[in-house]
Design a protein around this motif. Sequence first.
Motif, PDB file in Angstrom:
ATOM      1  N   GLY A   1     -12.084  -1.711   3.298  1.00 18.15           N
ATOM      2  CA  GLY A   1     -11.295  -0.973   2.324  1.00 18.15           C
ATOM      3  C   GLY A   1     -10.303  -1.810   1.540  1.00 18.15           C
ATOM      4  O   GLY A   1     -10.542  -2.961   1.170  1.00 18.15           O
ATOM      5  N   GLU A   2      -9.136  -1.212   1.288  1.00 16.44           N
ATOM      6  CA  GLU A   2      -8.137  -1.824   0.419  1.00 16.44           C
ATOM      7  C   GLU A   2      -7.547  -3.101   1.008  1.00 16.44           C
ATOM      8  O   GLU A   2      -6.968  -3.913   0.281  1.00 16.44           O
ATOM      9  N   TYR A   3      -7.699  -3.289   2.329  1.00 20.00           N
ATOM     10  CA  TYR A   3      -7.151  -4.505   2.938  1.00 20.00           C
ATOM     11  C   TYR A   3      -7.938  -5.750   2.526  1.00 20.00           C
ATOM     12  O   TYR A   3      -7.469  -6.869   2.732  1.00 20.00           O
ATOM     13  N   ARG A   4      -9.111  -5.552   1.905  1.00 21.03           N
ATOM     14  CA  ARG A   4      -9.841  -6.695   1.367  1.00 21.03           C
ATOM     15  C   ARG A   4      -9.165  -7.260   0.125  1.00 21.03           C
ATOM     16  O   ARG A   4      -9.504  -8.360  -0.345  1.00 21.03           O
ATOM     17  N   ASP A   5      -8.202  -6.526  -0.438  1.00 17.31           N
ATOM     18  CA  ASP A   5      -7.444  -7.009  -1.594  1.00 17.31           C
ATOM     19  C   ASP A   5      -6.266  -7.889  -1.196  1.00 17.31           C
ATOM     20  O   ASP A   5      -5.600  -8.464  -2.061  1.00 17.31           O
ATOM     21  N   CYS A   6      -5.980  -7.974   0.109  1.00 17.79           N
ATOM     22  CA  CYS A   6      -4.877  -8.816   0.570  1.00 17.79           C
ATOM     23  C   CYS A   6      -5.207 -10.289   0.345  1.00 17.79           C
ATOM     24  O   CYS A   6      -6.369 -10.708   0.468  1.00 17.79           O
ATOM     25  N   LEU A   7      -4.205 -11.064   0.016  1.00 21.73           N
ATOM     26  CA  LEU A   7      -4.367 -12.506  -0.149  1.00 21.73           C
ATOM     27  C   LEU A   7      -3.785 -13.198   1.069  1.00 21.73           C
ATOM     28  O   LEU A   7      -2.582 -13.457   1.137  1.00 21.73           O
TER      29      LEU A   7
ATOM     30  N   MET B   1       1.240  -7.578   7.991  1.00 23.00           N
ATOM     31  CA  MET B   1       1.149  -7.061   9.348  1.00 23.00           C
ATOM     32  C   MET B   1      -0.289  -7.105   9.863  1.00 23.00           C
ATOM     33  O   MET B   1      -0.532  -7.465  11.015  1.00 23.00           O
ATOM     34  N   ILE B   2      -1.234  -6.770   9.022  1.00 27.60           N
ATOM     35  CA  ILE B   2      -2.619  -6.833   9.491  1.00 27.60           C
ATOM     36  C   ILE B   2      -3.015  -8.284   9.746  1.00 27.60           C
ATOM     37  O   ILE B   2      -3.789  -8.588  10.658  1.00 27.60           O
ATOM     38  N   GLY B   3      -2.446  -9.228   8.995  1.00 24.57           N
ATOM     39  CA  GLY B   3      -2.702 -10.644   9.266  1.00 24.57           C
ATOM     40  C   GLY B   3      -2.261 -11.036  10.657  1.00 24.57           C
ATOM     41  O   GLY B   3      -2.961 -11.773  11.373  1.00 24.57           O
TER      42      GLY B   3
ATOM     43  N   ILE C   1      -6.676   8.721   7.150  1.00 22.23           N
ATOM     44  CA  ILE C   1      -7.246   9.065   8.443  1.00 22.23           C
ATOM     45  C   ILE C   1      -7.229   7.794   9.268  1.00 22.23           C
ATOM     46  O   ILE C   1      -7.469   6.707   8.762  1.00 22.23           O
ATOM     47  N   ASP C   2      -6.899   7.910  10.571  1.00 16.56           N
ATOM     48  CA  ASP C   2      -6.781   6.716  11.419  1.00 16.56           C
ATOM     49  C   ASP C   2      -8.163   6.155  11.690  1.00 16.56           C
ATOM     50  O   ASP C   2      -8.850   6.576  12.604  1.00 16.56           O
ATOM     51  N   GLY C   3      -8.567   5.203  10.844  1.00 19.47           N
ATOM     52  CA  GLY C   3      -9.880   4.617  10.999  1.00 19.47           C
ATOM     53  C   GLY C   3      -9.805   3.141  11.285  1.00 19.47           C
ATOM     54  O   GLY C   3      -8.728   2.556  11.401  1.00 19.47           O
ATOM     55  N   ILE C   4     -10.964   2.501  11.391  1.00 17.64           N
ATOM     56  CA  ILE C   4     -11.052   1.071  11.659  1.00 17.64           C
ATOM     57  C   ILE C   4     -10.827   0.324  10.355  1.00 17.64           C
ATOM     58  O   ILE C   4     -11.570   0.503   9.386  1.00 17.64           O
ATOM     59  N   VAL C   5      -9.810  -0.525  10.328  1.00 17.47           N
ATOM     60  CA  VAL C   5      -9.537  -1.288   9.113  1.00 17.47           C
ATOM     61  C   VAL C   5     -10.023  -2.724   9.234  1.00 17.47           C
ATOM     62  O   VAL C   5     -10.157  -3.425   8.231  1.00 17.47           O
TER      63      VAL C   5
ATOM     64  N   ILE D   1       0.870  -1.174   0.000  1.00 21.59           N
ATOM     65  CA  ILE D   1       0.000   0.000   0.000  1.00 21.59           C
ATOM     66  C   ILE D   1       0.905   1.221   0.000  1.00 21.59           C
ATOM     67  O   ILE D   1       1.767   1.353   0.875  1.00 21.59           O
ATOM     68  N   PRO D   2       0.797   2.100  -0.969  1.00 20.83           N
ATOM     69  CA  PRO D   2       1.746   3.220  -1.083  1.00 20.83           C
ATOM     70  C   PRO D   2       1.867   4.017   0.193  1.00 20.83           C
ATOM     71  O   PRO D   2       0.872   4.378   0.811  1.00 20.83           O
ATOM     72  N   LYS D   3       3.127   4.254   0.604  1.00 19.25           N
ATOM     73  CA  LYS D   3       3.364   5.001   1.839  1.00 19.25           C
ATOM     74  C   LYS D   3       2.955   6.463   1.700  1.00 19.25           C
ATOM     75  O   LYS D   3       2.672   7.127   2.683  1.00 19.25           O
ATOM     76  N   SER D   4       2.973   6.934   0.473  1.00 22.01           N
ATOM     77  CA  SER D   4       2.691   8.354   0.265  1.00 22.01           C
ATOM     78  C   SER D   4       1.209   8.682   0.462  1.00 22.01           C
ATOM     79  O   SER D   4       0.833   9.824   0.650  1.00 22.01           O
TER      80      SER D   4
END
Length: 461
Positions: free
Chosen positions: A447-453, A78-80, A39-43, A32-35
């Motif tokens: 969000g985008e973390y649903r694209d993780c395998l 890391m989220i895993g 906003i600090d939300g619930i992922v 996920i691009p660092k740039s």
Amino acid sequence: MEKRFYALLLVFLSTTLFAQEIIKDTVKPIQIPKSKQKIDGIVATVGDYLVLDSDIDKSFLELTSTRNSIDGITRCQMIGKLLEERLYAHQAVQDSIVVSDAEINGTLEEKLSVMIEQIGSMDKLVKFFKKNSEEELRSTFFDVLKMSRLASEMQKKIVEKVEITPEEVRNYFKSIPKADLPVFGDEVEVAQIVIKPKISDEEKQKVIDKLKELKRDVINGSSFFSKAVLYSQDPGSKSNGGYYKMNRKTPFVKEFKDVAFSLNEGEISEPFETEFGYHIILVEKIRGQEVDLRHILLIPKVSDEALKEAKDEITEIRKRILAGDITFGDAARASSDEKETKNNGGQLVNPRTLDTRFDLTKMDPSLYSQVSNLKQGEISVPFLDTDQTQKKMYKIITVTNRIPSHTADYAQDFLKIKDLALKEKQFKAIAKWTNEKIKETFIKINGEYRDCLFESNWLKK
């Protein structure tokens, strides 16, 4: 200012536990691009626990602080790891695993004290972490510490009944291709003789009188926690106000356990002696077979004269061994003051592996400095040492065996191979448990973390 914030944060993060080592091939690397500013939300949500985007950042920070490389570790990986930790904690609550609030509060007080010392005051600390009050800060930190401890206790429960048979160890070893067999580094076997200086009755009475005074102060309203922080000489519990949680199987010395389980809630013991020194115990809570307690340890002082007598005694023992009058093992059995090793001829047991071999690359630095240059059969000169409670003693050490670096051999390295086989079996048990609990636990990834395998079926596809 930013560096100071990280330093304070790491003091707190140092108590949180990774439920699993991050395995780099568990998910497809999706960066996920660092740039991209977030906003600090619930992922993610796991049962009653949340994963915030900032939690991922803090986990990377924790790895960096312990000098682990984060190269190749993605935010998906890391989220895993964070999902696993929260699944453990959630299931621990479902399984009625109890983590004492007193224990968590003890750890919390220790960490807050260190951070306050660094930053100057509680008010500044509250401001640093952008909380509205001290109460909110404590509540936030308490919740994080408790979740981490619950996760740790759940993982222990999963693997505590996993055992391995000799046949399974043999099959595990046979399954390793010859080219992939592990290589074990240089190892040594070490024996020692310990002579402890004698403590006078006068010094013993001084600490008994001091403990009686501390007990009177607590009975009259003083804080046992504060007295332990100020006076206890137990490095393992001093900063936590002398706190321990124990049951009858907890590996404490018999004298300590006998007193602890003889007291009622709120009762303070009379001073009593163990091999570590003199103690008083306050029992805070009794829960069935478990007790929450606090204790204060005081160690009588050793006189210079007693130290000299101990050095003279061990010097004479060394002379007799070198002259051939007695073997090192027999001298240990006859004269050593260390009861854990004397009956085995002074032979040390590696606390990590529970066998007699020590890997030179993983040896305690203080022991390494004494044995690294000793040839097999050579005896060190007497040297002054201290134990974990800072008690002084004189020692001599010998290397009884040196094992050079070698490829794993089933017969020679059975205990190490058994440990590797057991860890693999435990890992499989955890993976099986995780996949089963994912199916029955509410899990939502945003969000985008649903694209993780993920390797585990967190998305329940």
